[in-house]
Design a protein around this motif. Structure first.
Motif, PDB file in Angstrom:
ATOM      1  N   TYR A  11       3.941  -6.913  -4.857  1.00  0.00           N
ATOM      2  CA  TYR A  11       4.456  -5.933  -5.823  1.00  0.00           C
ATOM      3  C   TYR A  11       5.621  -5.275  -5.098  1.00  0.00           C
ATOM      4  O   TYR A  11       5.406  -4.387  -4.270  1.00  0.00           O
ATOM      5  CB  TYR A  11       3.399  -4.880  -6.168  1.00  0.00           C
ATOM      6  N   ILE A  14       5.249  -4.438  -1.302  1.00  0.00           N
ATOM      7  CA  ILE A  14       3.820  -4.437  -0.953  1.00  0.00           C
ATOM      8  C   ILE A  14       3.251  -5.837  -1.129  1.00  0.00           C
ATOM      9  O   ILE A  14       3.385  -6.445  -2.200  1.00  0.00           O
ATOM     10  CB  ILE A  14       3.025  -3.475  -1.869  1.00  0.00           C
ATOM     11  N   ALA A  16       0.072  -7.626  -1.755  1.00  0.00           N
ATOM     12  CA  ALA A  16      -1.304  -7.320  -2.168  1.00  0.00           C
ATOM     13  C   ALA A  16      -2.260  -8.456  -1.812  1.00  0.00           C
ATOM     14  O   ALA A  16      -3.428  -8.217  -1.523  1.00  0.00           O
ATOM     15  CB  ALA A  16      -1.358  -7.041  -3.666  1.00  0.00           C
ATOM     16  N   ALA A  35     -13.430  -3.330  -1.041  1.00  0.00           N
ATOM     17  CA  ALA A  35     -13.280  -1.900  -1.335  1.00  0.00           C
ATOM     18  C   ALA A  35     -12.124  -1.677  -2.304  1.00  0.00           C
ATOM     19  O   ALA A  35     -11.401  -2.611  -2.663  1.00  0.00           O
ATOM     20  CB  ALA A  35     -13.042  -1.155  -0.025  1.00  0.00           C
ATOM     21  N   ASN A  36     -11.926  -0.434  -2.704  1.00  0.00           N
ATOM     22  CA  ASN A  36     -10.772  -0.046  -3.517  1.00  0.00           C
ATOM     23  C   ASN A  36      -9.486  -0.516  -2.869  1.00  0.00           C
ATOM     24  O   ASN A  36      -9.282  -0.282  -1.679  1.00  0.00           O
ATOM     25  CB  ASN A  36     -10.684   1.490  -3.593  1.00  0.00           C
ATOM     26  N   GLY A  37      -8.641  -1.141  -3.667  1.00  0.00           N
ATOM     27  CA  GLY A  37      -7.323  -1.500  -3.157  1.00  0.00           C
ATOM     28  C   GLY A  37      -7.286  -2.762  -2.316  1.00  0.00           C
ATOM     29  O   GLY A  37      -6.248  -3.135  -1.788  1.00  0.00           O
ATOM     30  N   ALA A  38      -8.424  -3.452  -2.194  1.00  0.00           N
ATOM     31  CA  ALA A  38      -8.474  -4.666  -1.367  1.00  0.00           C
ATOM     32  C   ALA A  38      -7.638  -5.797  -1.969  1.00  0.00           C
ATOM     33  O   ALA A  38      -7.182  -6.689  -1.251  1.00  0.00           O
ATOM     34  CB  ALA A  38      -9.923  -5.125  -1.203  1.00  0.00           C
ATOM     35  N   GLY A  39      -7.452  -5.746  -3.298  1.00  0.00           N
ATOM     36  CA  GLY A  39      -6.681  -6.794  -3.973  1.00  0.00           C
ATOM     37  C   GLY A  39      -7.504  -7.604  -4.954  1.00  0.00           C
ATOM     38  O   GLY A  39      -7.061  -8.656  -5.438  1.00  0.00           O
ATOM     39  N   LYS A  40      -8.684  -7.126  -5.287  1.00  0.00           N
ATOM     40  CA  LYS A  40      -9.589  -7.888  -6.154  1.00  0.00           C
ATOM     41  C   LYS A  40      -8.991  -8.113  -7.546  1.00  0.00           C
ATOM     42  O   LYS A  40      -8.973  -9.242  -8.047  1.00  0.00           O
ATOM     43  CB  LYS A  40     -10.942  -7.159  -6.291  1.00  0.00           C
ATOM     44  N   THR A  41      -8.513  -7.020  -8.147  1.00  0.00           N
ATOM     45  CA  THR A  41      -7.954  -7.157  -9.499  1.00  0.00           C
ATOM     46  C   THR A  41      -6.693  -8.019  -9.471  1.00  0.00           C
ATOM     47  O   THR A  41      -6.468  -8.842 -10.370  1.00  0.00           O
ATOM     48  CB  THR A  41      -7.653  -5.760 -10.092  1.00  0.00           C
ATOM     49  N   THR A  42      -5.901  -7.852  -8.431  1.00  0.00           N
ATOM     50  CA  THR A  42      -4.692  -8.675  -8.291  1.00  0.00           C
ATOM     51  C   THR A  42      -5.067 -10.158  -8.278  1.00  0.00           C
ATOM     52  O   THR A  42      -4.403 -10.996  -8.893  1.00  0.00           O
ATOM     53  CB  THR A  42      -3.947  -8.297  -6.988  1.00  0.00           C
ATOM     54  N   GLU A  83     -11.132  -5.309 -16.210  1.00  0.00           N
ATOM     55  CA  GLU A  83     -11.641  -4.039 -15.707  1.00  0.00           C
ATOM     56  C   GLU A  83     -11.410  -2.972 -16.788  1.00  0.00           C
ATOM     57  O   GLU A  83     -10.369  -2.958 -17.437  1.00  0.00           O
ATOM     58  CB  GLU A  83     -10.834  -3.678 -14.449  1.00  0.00           C
ATOM     59  N   GLU A 160     -15.295  -6.137 -12.251  1.00  0.00           N
ATOM     60  CA  GLU A 160     -16.107  -4.927 -12.071  1.00  0.00           C
ATOM     61  C   GLU A 160     -16.927  -4.547 -13.301  1.00  0.00           C
ATOM     62  O   GLU A 160     -16.774  -3.438 -13.824  1.00  0.00           O
ATOM     63  CB  GLU A 160     -15.208  -3.764 -11.629  1.00  0.00           C
ATOM     64  N   GLN A 192     -17.281  -4.046  -6.805  1.00  0.00           N
ATOM     65  CA  GLN A 192     -17.429  -3.107  -5.683  1.00  0.00           C
ATOM     66  C   GLN A 192     -18.900  -2.911  -5.370  1.00  0.00           C
ATOM     67  O   GLN A 192     -19.251  -2.505  -4.270  1.00  0.00           O
ATOM     68  CB  GLN A 192     -16.827  -1.763  -6.062  1.00  0.00           C
TER      69      GLN A 192
HETATM   70  P1  ATP Z   1      -9.803  -1.375  -7.249  1.00  0.00           P
HETATM   71  O1  ATP Z   1     -11.185  -1.765  -6.900  1.00  0.00           O
HETATM   72  O2  ATP Z   1      -9.484   0.051  -6.869  1.00  0.00           O
HETATM   73  O3  ATP Z   1      -9.382  -1.732  -8.630  1.00  0.00           O
HETATM   74  P2  ATP Z   1      -8.581  -3.748  -6.154  1.00  0.00           P
HETATM   75  O4  ATP Z   1      -9.302  -4.342  -5.003  1.00  0.00           O
HETATM   76  O5  ATP Z   1      -8.769  -4.350  -7.473  1.00  0.00           O
HETATM   77  O6  ATP Z   1      -8.874  -2.194  -6.217  1.00  0.00           O
HETATM   78  P3  ATP Z   1      -5.773  -4.126  -6.606  1.00  0.00           P
HETATM   79  O7  ATP Z   1      -5.767  -3.321  -7.862  1.00  0.00           O
HETATM   80  O8  ATP Z   1      -5.671  -5.580  -6.718  1.00  0.00           O
HETATM   81  O9  ATP Z   1      -7.063  -3.763  -5.738  1.00  0.00           O
HETATM   82  O10 ATP Z   1      -4.609  -3.580  -5.679  1.00  0.00           O
HETATM   83  C1  ATP Z   1      -4.263  -4.166  -4.415  1.00  0.00           C
HETATM   84  C2  ATP Z   1      -3.082  -3.418  -3.808  1.00  0.00           C
HETATM   85  O11 ATP Z   1      -1.901  -3.630  -4.574  1.00  0.00           O
HETATM   86  C3  ATP Z   1      -3.262  -1.899  -3.750  1.00  0.00           C
HETATM   87  O12 ATP Z   1      -2.707  -1.426  -2.550  1.00  0.00           O
HETATM   88  C4  ATP Z   1      -2.488  -1.388  -4.942  1.00  0.00           C
HETATM   89  O13 ATP Z   1      -2.024  -0.083  -4.727  1.00  0.00           O
HETATM   90  C5  ATP Z   1      -1.373  -2.385  -5.049  1.00  0.00           C
HETATM   91  N1  ATP Z   1      -0.935  -2.584  -6.459  1.00  0.00           N
HETATM   92  C6  ATP Z   1      -1.702  -3.019  -7.485  1.00  0.00           C
HETATM   93  N2  ATP Z   1      -0.993  -3.119  -8.624  1.00  0.00           N
HETATM   94  C7  ATP Z   1       0.277  -2.722  -8.312  1.00  0.00           C
HETATM   95  C8  ATP Z   1       1.500  -2.599  -9.049  1.00  0.00           C
HETATM   96  N3  ATP Z   1       1.582  -2.930 -10.347  1.00  0.00           N
HETATM   97  N4  ATP Z   1       2.576  -2.155  -8.376  1.00  0.00           N
HETATM   98  C9  ATP Z   1       2.526  -1.842  -7.050  1.00  0.00           C
HETATM   99  N5  ATP Z   1       1.410  -1.944  -6.302  1.00  0.00           N
HETATM  100  C10 ATP Z   1       0.298  -2.387  -6.913  1.00  0.00           C
END
Ligand code: ATP
Length: 234
Positions: A11, A14, A16, A35-42, A83, A160, A192
């Motif tokens: 992104y 960043i 991800a 955990a939060n922000g690990a990149g799962k949703t990505t 999600e 999730e 999570q």
């Molecule tokens: P959660 O459990 O909190 O949903 P996650 O494991 O699903 O977290 P992601 O949502 O995939 O994590 O995010 C992974 C990283 O990419 C994070 O650091 C997040 O801040 C960043 N990120 C996600 N989407 C974007 C975006 N559209 N623009 C910039 N950074 C992003």
């Protein structure tokens, strides 16, 4: 069935996902925890064709879908339950379920699957003409899952599903996930709630800041000291 190799997603500056590889075998439940922000949703969005990849490849049923459009990926039977559920408010439960079937033309099959959904989620049958906005959180999760089933998934991606639900509902949702799997749908589950996700998984992966740091059977990871310390409260 699904083969993700060395996947990178950025992104802007960043990164991800930093070279993630994982496999989902047909008929299995595979869990990806982190955990939060690990990149799962990505990861799920990359597989579903919603975010652009900056490197690596994804194959589904032997077809390269790395650059495929989201609609084309859905047509191949790879269906996501997002999600936060993203149900259509202002539409009834029935109308939401029909939205799941909008790419299908087999009227009889659609009716059959509708009945199956009502059997799997009897509460939805009771609420069929109710505005989806009036459903509880647990009912909305069930609706989102049922809507995905209406699209006849070969592989169901769940983001999730336990989020925001009381423990008793989480148990119910997970037992339904197992039932969906027993009926023949392969599952990739992002969670999570590590304990629940690992306890039903044939195979599991741990994602930390864009990298897979551990993989094994659900049981192996449940017993792993590192997983227990980081995700299961010691
Ligand atoms: P959660 O459990 O909190 O949903 P996650 O494991 O699903 O977290 P992601 O949502 O995939 O994590 O995010 C992974 C990283 O990419 C994070 O650091 C997040 O801040 C960043 N990120 C996600 N989407 C974007 C975006 N559209 N623009 C910039 N950074 C992003």
């Amino acid at each position: 069935m699904l083969e993700v190799k060395d996947l990178h997603v950025h992104y802007g500056v960043i990164e991800a996902l930093k070279g993630v590889s994982l496999q989902v075998e047909q008929g299995k439940i595979v869990s990806l925890i982190g955990a939060n922000g690990a990149g799962k949703t990505t990861m799920l969005h990359a597989i579903s064709g919603i975010v652009k990849k900056s490197g690596g490849s994804i194959a589904f049923l032997g077809n390269d879908i790395t650059k495929a459009k989201a609609k084309n990926i859905v047509e191949q039977g790879l269906i996501q339950v997002p999600e936060g559920r993203r149900i259509f408010t202002g539409l009834t439960v029935y109308e939401n379920l029909m939205m799941g079937a909008f790419l299908r033309k087999d009227k009889e099959g659609i009716q059959k699957d509708l009945q199956r959904c009502y059997e799997l989620f009897p509460i939805l049958s009771e609420r069929t003409n109710q505005d989806a906005a009036t459903l509880s959180g647990g009912e909305q999760q069930m609706l989102a899952m049922a809507r995905a089933l209406m699209a006849q998934p070969k592989l169901l991606l769940l983001d999730e599903p336990s989020m925001g639900l009381a423990p008793i509902l989480v148990k119910e949702i997970f037992s339904i996930i197992e039932e969906i799997n027993k009926n023949g749908t392969t599952i990739l589950l992002i969670e999570q709630n590590a304990k629940m996700a690992l306890s039903i998984a044939d195979k599991a992966y741990v994602l930390e800041t864009g990298n897979i740091v551990l993989e094994g059977s659900g049981k192996e990871l449940l017993n792993s000291a590192n997983v227990q310390k980081a995700y299961l409260g010691g």
